[in-house]
Design a protein around this motif. Structure first.
Motif, PDB file in Angstrom:
ATOM      1  N   UNK A 175      -9.177   2.983   2.333  1.00  0.00           N
ATOM      2  CA  UNK A 175      -8.065   2.049   2.395  1.00  0.00           C
ATOM      3  C   UNK A 175      -7.556   1.986   3.840  1.00  0.00           C
ATOM      4  N   UNK A 176      -7.301   0.787   4.293  1.00  0.00           N
ATOM      5  CA  UNK A 176      -6.757   0.634   5.638  1.00  0.00           C
ATOM      6  C   UNK A 176      -5.275   0.332   5.502  1.00  0.00           C
ATOM      7  N   UNK A 177      -4.452   1.164   6.092  1.00  0.00           N
ATOM      8  CA  UNK A 177      -3.014   0.872   6.054  1.00  0.00           C
ATOM      9  C   UNK A 177      -2.494   0.742   7.479  1.00  0.00           C
ATOM     10  N   UNK A 178      -1.505  -0.071   7.607  1.00  0.00           N
ATOM     11  CA  UNK A 178      -0.850  -0.255   8.886  1.00  0.00           C
ATOM     12  C   UNK A 178       0.363   0.633   8.937  1.00  0.00           C
ATOM     13  N   UNK A 203       0.822  -1.216   0.000  1.00  0.00           N
ATOM     14  CA  UNK A 203       0.000   0.000   0.000  1.00  0.00           C
ATOM     15  C   UNK A 203       0.853   1.262   0.000  1.00  0.00           C
ATOM     16  N   UNK A 204       1.949   1.219   0.743  1.00  0.00           N
ATOM     17  CA  UNK A 204       2.808   2.405   0.778  1.00  0.00           C
ATOM     18  C   UNK A 204       3.411   2.662  -0.591  1.00  0.00           C
ATOM     19  N   UNK A 208       0.863   4.192  -2.780  1.00  0.00           N
ATOM     20  CA  UNK A 208       0.729   5.602  -2.422  1.00  0.00           C
ATOM     21  C   UNK A 208       1.823   6.427  -3.090  1.00  0.00           C
ATOM     22  N   UNK A 253      -7.892   5.408   5.464  1.00  0.00           N
ATOM     23  CA  UNK A 253      -7.623   6.557   4.608  1.00  0.00           C
ATOM     24  C   UNK A 253      -8.643   6.645   3.487  1.00  0.00           C
TER      25      UNK A 253
END
Lengths: 347, 385, 158
Positions: free
Chosen positions: B21-24, A141-142, A145, B42
């Motif tokens: 969106x779920x981020x850790x 996910x990062x 982004x 988010x």
């Protein structure tokens, strides 16, 4: 020996060898800048940086390179393998292809095409595709982004950047980068940043607008190469490492190389457009094909240094502020300058 | 957690959905200052919800304390709670224990404790502001701040031999008196530090980009701050003039002349990230003032005179608190008729301050969330204990 | 306001709910109150003009062997006075009303007390473990706690 010479005289072989020259340049330059950036950052930050390998750590970049070569190349299990592998190469290809139109000196330019700078803008956009691809393929996910941020950022900053280029092209009347440089030959007073080789009145009227365009291009080029204060795509403290979080070993090295190559590329464009390219600041003194190469690289390196300097001094912007700067500040100013330059050139 | 937030119908009739969106964020993330894990929901870059998960550094501090052989043995454990401000931890524990045991310590001990805890406050704030700069993407000021912190650590090292975990402030006294040359070296440090502090302040805190990033971000209103029992720079940043050193004086802080710094909302709203950060920056000047006064009037005496040989308190309980760099650091000690503590609860300021994060980061951007975490100045060793 | 005055106000308002008090010769004067009335008392001491305890300094769980207790350290930013409230509940039915609705800061403190003592704060919106892993068994700060042999296949005692 005979056969070797015949092979070398083959036009196709010569073309390939000439095309490889920038690659050799990029590799050497990357080592220098790697060392230079670390040293400069260290001195800005009141510390020493590399001191162990060789005199003042000069062998450290080689050690770093060897380390990266030996590193295990990890591909995450859930990654899209094909795109994951392709992405760094695409990023590098985008940058490298742009080097084709850079006039390193009066005697060397990869491809002297009339669409020069237009080609450069178009091809360097390949980088965005590569970054987006890497973020998507990493399945992180990062990374995603980072990739999305970088796509948004590079596309947004291409607008003021291209508008600035347009203004400059209007002055020159050509997009051929070699011709641009030739038009600025004859000493520092003929550089575009000082109004170019034009009649005095026009020259004086042009200077302020050209200067604004220069600043606009410099800022948007910084954003295009993703460096602080515009390093949001890889904002370490927010997105871990952005699009290249999952990359390791040689693939990471290629991202790194592409970043540094891109840094030189945008600096070179600044040099060609505003600072006389390979032409000597002293007219015919120290001029010529070989000196040309020296001046070109030296001027380019100055802007590379400028970028590094800013990077280690400034904090990072936020996404919305970044977009604000691009759309609401740089773009309108660039448009105003274009209109003004149009008037000046016609009158 | 993921749910549809918006539905768009295209011209061809296809339905496009946007999802949260779920981020850790963490436990391994560069800007969570340790091993905090934030589950962040988010919507694009906008933070919808933040759910903190912690405990990754839980070392059973409170359970350990119940298994010591004496009250004095707890001191080294206390060090390891907030490992960037160990002196204040010891101070808080000593204050609580002395309150329980009704020990009067000599004046010299009080003075040295004040000097140490103010130096520690400066060291801790230097880390807080430096790492906050890194969160903002400014790497260079961090190293400038660390250069000055290094000199404080040297002072501590010459006092008690350790750079981070001191075991210096004991119940009833100190482990050593000040070493020869300490006062001169501290004065020297103060003179140099005043110059560098101004320099880095201009480099970071008044940088235009830095102000843009921090002003009006993560605003914590006054009443919310009190309701969440925030303390320290967090509470003062919100405009509450509140400092335990002045308002609930322990040791001899009431003898010195200094000011309580509050956030005024110079760059934006009162209680924003910039205010909290600036309170820390300005507090360092006040700490310097206190140290200077304390050094000038340092009384003579035996620092180990009041240390009890054997601690066996009357059954009862006491809550002692001090103003740590992060806020109100309290120890609640319950004693039974025994030489070991029956129960010790640490009221960790970072733990309490962190609980407000969900409230102040809703609607902020992801980059703001990083700024907010940085401005709360958490130390996970203290949050998780 | 002195501890005696605070105690008198509480006694007048809640009568029998205030069980016993120690107001002198102790480091922190305290009053023990009935556990099931703590929410009313909390709301009262926070809202009352004379008391205004708006700042909950600390909330701690204690195991008194056979009984579990919760200690509330209160402070008033307005009047600058302190008071301590204590409740006690039997270990086998450790139900204490949550004061989270009065002081938001109690949220995490109560979660911690739940985590380490197994105190059940009724009415708490999100009573989860906070310091220990979510799948941990038992409440380690209880005096009769036995360390488990294994946790998820890892040996615990070292």
């Amino acid at each position: 020996m005979e056969t070797l010479l015949t092979i070398l005289n083959e036009p196709a072989v010569t073309a390939v060898l000439l095309a490889l020259l920038p690659l050799a340049f990029i590799l050497v330059y990357a080592l220098v800048v790697l060392y230079g950036e670390m040293k400069m950052a260290a001195h800005i930050q009141n510390r020493l940086a590399y001191m162990e390998n060789g005199w003042h750590g000069t062998l450290q970049p080689f050690a770093d390179m060897l380390k990266l070569l030996q590193k295990e190349d990890i591909i995450p299990a859930a990654a899209d393998k094909f795109l994951f592998i392709l992405a760094p190469y695409l990023v590098f290809v985008g940058t490298y292809a742009s080097f084709a139109v850079l006039p390193f000196s009066s005697g060397y330019i990869g491809s002297n095409i009339d669409l020069g700078i237009f080609y450069l803008v178009a091809v360097s956009s390949l980088v965005v595709v590569g970054l987006l691809m890497s973020g998507w393929a990493s399945n992180n996910k990062w990374s995603l982004f980072g990739a999305l941020r970088s796509a948004a950022q590079i596309v947004s900053y291409e607008i003021p950047g291209v508008l600035a280029i347009l203004g400059v092209v209007m002055v020159y009347g050509t997009m051929n980068m070699q011709t641009m440089t030739q038009m600025q030959e004859g000493g520092i007073q003929n550089w575009l940043i000082l109004g170019g080789d034009l009649p005095l009145g026009q020259k004086l009227a042009l200077i302020p607008f050209v200067f604004v365009l220069f600043v606009i291009y410099l800022i948007s080029s910084m954003a295009e190469v993703n460096r602080t204060p515009f390093d949001l795509p890889e904002a370490e403290s927010e997105l871990v490492q952005g699009y290249n979080t999952e990359y390791s070993g040689m693939k990471f090295a290629i991202f790194y190389l592409a970043e540094y190559a891109n840094l030189f590329l945008v600096s070179a464009v600044v040099v060609v457009m505003f600072f006389g390219g390979w032409s000597s600041p002293f007219g015919s003194f120290m001029n010529g094909p070989v000196w040309g190469g020296f001046w070109f690289v030296a001027k380019g390196m100055f802007f590379v240094f400028f970028n590094i300097w800013l990077r280690w001094t400034l904090p990072r912007l936020r996404v919305d502020q970044l977009m604000y700067v691009s759309w609401k500040v740089l773009t309108p100013f660039a448009l105003v300058c274009i209109v003004a330059i149009g008037f000046i050139m016609v009158v | 957690m993921t749910e549809t937030t918006e539905t768009i119908k295209t011209s061809t009739g296809r339905v496009l959905r946007t999802e949260e969106m779920v981020v850790n964020m963490g436990p391994q993330h560069p800007s969570t200052h340790g091993v905090l894990r934030l589950e962040v929901v988010l919507d694009g870059e906008i933070v919808v919800d933040v759910i903190p998960h912690m405990g990754y550094l839980h070392r059973c501090f409170e359970k350990h304390c119940e298994h010591m052989t004496s009250y004095q043995q707890v001191v080294p454990y206390v060090d390891r709670m907030d490992y960037v401000a160990s002196m204040t931890n010891e101070m808080a524990y000593a204050v609580a224990a002395e309150k329980l045991l009704k020990i009067e310590v000599p004046e010299r001990v009080h003075y040295i404790r004040i000097i140490m805890s103010e130096l520690q406050r400066i060291a801790s704030h230097l880390i807080a502001i430096g790492t906050f700069g890194i969160d903002m993407g400014a790497f260079t000021p961090f190293l400038y701040y660390f250069r000055d912190r290094e000199r404080i650590l040297e002072l501590f090292e010459m006092t008690c031999g350790a750079r981070l975990l001191y075991n210096y402030i004991w119940i009833g006294g100190l482990s050593h008196d000040l070493p020869p040359g300490f006062i001169e070296k501290t004065r020297e440090f103060i003179t140099d530090f005043k110059k560098t502090l101004k320099e880095v302040n201009d480099l970071l805190n008044y940088n235009e980009i830095f102000i843009k990033r921090t002003a009006n971000v993560g605003v914590l209103p006054k009443d919310l701050a009190i309701n969440y029992a925030c303390s320290g720079p967090m509470l003062r940043g919100s405009g509450v003039s509140w400092d335990l050193r002045r308002d609930d004086p322990y040791t001899l802080y009431d003898r010195f002349e200094w000011d309580v710094i509050v956030g005024k909302g110079e760059m934006g709203t009162v209680g924003d990230v910039w205010d909290r950060n600036m309170v820390r920056q300005r507090e360092m000047w006040e700490s310097l003032r206190i140290i200077e006064q304390a050094l000038a009037s340092l009384p003579e005496g035996d620092v180990q005179k009041a240390i009890p040989k054997r601690i066996r308190p009357v059954p009862g309980d006491a809550y002692g608190r001090v103003e740590g760099p992060r806020g109100e650091l309290g120890f609640y000690i319950v004693a039974e008729d025994s030489v070991t503590p029956y129960r010790i609860k640490a009221r960790a300021p970072a733990f309490v301050n962190l609980s407000v994060i969900n409230e102040i980061s809703k609607g902020a951007m992801l980059a703001d969330l990083v700024a907010i975490i940085g401005s709360i100045d958490i130390v996970l060793g203290e949050v998780d204990r | 306001m002195t501890a005696q005055e605070i105690h008198d106000i509480l006694k007048a308002q809640f009568g029998d709910a205030v069980l016993e008090a120690k107001l002198e010769n102790v480091p922190d004067p305290f009053a023990k109150v009935q556990a099931d009335r703590i929410l009313d008392i909390a709301a009262f001491v926070r809202g009352d003009e004379r008391l205004q305890f708006d700042y909950l300094m600390c909330l701690s769980g204690v195991d008194y062997k056979g009984k579990l207790g919760v200690t509330y350290h209160l402070y008033s930013m307005v009047h600058r006075h302190k008071f301590v409230l204590k409740v006690e509940v039997p270990t086998d039915a450790p139900n204490v009303p949550s004061v989270e609705s009065v002081w938001k800061t109690a949220d995490w403190h109560e979660r911690e007390a739940f985590d380490l003592y197994g105190l059940n704060f009724t009415g708490h919106p999100d009573l989860r473990r906070i310091l220990l892993p979510y799948d941990w068994e038992g409440h380690p700060l209880r005096k009769d706690y036995q360390t488990p042999e294994y946790y998820n296949g890892m040996k615990v005692p070292y």
